[in-house]
Design an enzyme around this catalytic site. Structure first.
Site, PDB file in Angstrom:
ATOM      1  N   SER A 131       0.900  -1.079   0.011  1.00 52.52           N
ATOM      2  CA  SER A 131      -0.059  -0.093  -0.094  1.00 52.52           C
ATOM      3  C   SER A 131       0.802   1.181  -0.073  1.00 52.52           C
ATOM      4  O   SER A 131       1.772   1.184   0.646  1.00 52.52           O
ATOM      5  CB  SER A 131      -0.851   0.072   1.315  1.00 52.52           C
ATOM      6  OG  SER A 131      -1.745   1.350   1.415  1.00 52.52           O
ATOM      7  N   TYR A 144      -1.861  -0.117  10.266  1.00 49.43           N
ATOM      8  CA  TYR A 144      -1.902  -0.676   8.931  1.00 49.43           C
ATOM      9  C   TYR A 144      -0.571  -0.188   8.060  1.00 49.43           C
ATOM     10  O   TYR A 144      -0.077  -1.059   7.294  1.00 49.43           O
ATOM     11  CB  TYR A 144      -3.132   0.014   8.369  1.00 49.43           C
ATOM     12  CG  TYR A 144      -3.430  -0.350   6.791  1.00 49.43           C
ATOM     13  CD1 TYR A 144      -3.775  -1.794   6.534  1.00 49.43           C
ATOM     14  CD2 TYR A 144      -3.055   0.145   5.625  1.00 49.43           C
ATOM     15  CE1 TYR A 144      -3.996  -2.248   5.174  1.00 49.43           C
ATOM     16  CE2 TYR A 144      -3.355   0.016   4.442  1.00 49.43           C
ATOM     17  CZ  TYR A 144      -3.583  -1.318   4.224  1.00 49.43           C
ATOM     18  OH  TYR A 144      -3.946  -1.476   2.877  1.00 49.43           O
TER      19      TYR A 144
END
Length: 268
Positions: A131, A144
Site C-alpha cells: 500500500s 496498517y
C-alpha cells in the site's frame, strides 16, 4: 507456450477479484482464495479455493492442490489483507497482532510454501500487494502502515535471496481504490470520553477516500505489465497522482515539513 498458473490470495472480491478476472481474460489459469468459500456460492470468475493465510496447513493444502491439478505454479500474487484504524494507544493489542498475522506474516507463509515449487521449475513471479500507506506513518492508520511497510522491506530482502533461482519478486503499492475494504476494516471504538477527539472524523475521511477511489482494474493492468517484464522493478505504485506524488514529497522534504503536510491533510 503453456498457460501460466496464478495464485491470487484474497481473490473473492475487490482488488484480488479484479486481478484474477483480468488475468483470466488474458489467457492465464487463475486460482483465487478466500477464508470462507461458502459465502460465494455463485462465484464463477475463476477457480476459488478456501484458504486462510494465518493457517499454514490451509496454505499447504491449496499449493499442493494447484500443483496436483496443473503440475506447476508460475505466479503468486499476495493480495489478502485487512484494514485497521484507531489511535495506537486505544487499539487492542490482539487486533494489532491480528493485522500483522494477515498483512505481514500471511504473505510470508504463502511465499515459503510456493518457493520450493518455483525453485524446482527454475523460475516464477511473486508480487506482494502492499500500500502507498506503507511508505509513511499515517495518523490513526499507523498499524496498517506498519504492516504494509514491513512487507515492503521483506520484499526487498526476499527478492535478492531468490534471484539466483530465476524467481522474480516485487511489491505493488496501490493507493485508494473503490473496493469493499472499508467495510471489512477493524475500527477501534470511537469513545466519547476519549482524548483522541479527531479520530472519528478521520475514519469518515478514510472511508470517503476509498469510496471515491479509482477502478481496481488499474492494479490488474499493472500486474499484467509486471508479468510481461523480464526484469521487474523492486517497487511499483499505482493510484491517483497526488497519492503517488506524496511519496516524492516525502523523499525531498524535511521530516517535520512532511509531517505538517500530513497533519494539515488529516485536519489534525
Amino acid at each position: 507456450m503453456s498457460q501460466k498458473v496464478v495464485l491470487v490470495t484474497g481473490g473473492s472480491s475487490g482488488i484480488g477479484k479484479s486481478i484474477g478476472t483480468f488475468l483470466v481474460s488474458k489467457g492465464y489459469i487463475v486460482y483465487g482464495t478466500t477464508r470462507n468459500k461458502a459465502k460465494y456460492p455463485d462465484f464463477n470468475a475463476f477457480q476459488l479455493l478456501e484458504m486462510d493465510v494465518r493457517k499454514v496447513e490451509t496454505i499447504q493444502y491449496v499449493v499442493d492442490e494447484i500443483i496436483s491439478r496443473e503440475g506447476k505454479l508460475d505466479v503468486l500474487i499476495n493480495n489478502a489483507g485487512v484494514g485497521i484504524t484507531g489511535p495506537i494507544e486505544e487499539t487492542p493489542h490482539a487486533e494489532i497482532l491480528g493485522a500483522f498475522d494477515t498483512n505481514f506474516h500471511g504473505p510470508l507463509h504463502v511465499a515459503k510454501k510456493v518457493l520450493p515449487q518455483m525453485r524446482k521449475q527454475g523460475g516464477g513471479y511473486i508480487i506482494n500487494i502492499t500500500s502507498i500507506a506503507g511508505y509513511m506513518g499515517l495518523p490513526f492508520r499507523g498499524i496498517y502502515s506498519a504492516t504494509k511497510g514491513a512487507l515492503e522491506l521483506a520484499t526487498e530482502a526476499i527478492r535478492m535471496e531468490v534471484k539466483d533461482f530465476g524467481i522474480k519478486v516485487c511489491s505493488l503499492a496501490p493507493g485508494d481504490f473503490a473496493t469493499n475494504i472499508a467495510s471489512g476494516r477493524y475500527h477501534a471504538p470511537v469513545h466519547e470520553q476519549s482524548d483522541y477527539k479527531k479520530y472519528g472524523e478521520s475514519v469518515a475521511m478514510m472511508n470517503t477516500h476509498v469510496d471515491a477511489g479509482q477502478d481496481p482494474i488499474l492494479v490488474a493492468k499493472t500486474i499484467l505489465n509486471i508479468l510481461n517484464t523480464t526484469n521487474p522493478k523492486v517497487h511499483y505504485r499505482v493510484g491517483a497522482f497526488m497519492q503517488k506524488f506524496s511519496l516524492f514529497l516525502k523523499s525531498v522534504l524535511s521530516d517535520k515539513l512532511y509531517e505538517k503536510l500530513l497533519m494539515n491533510h488529516y485536519k489534525l
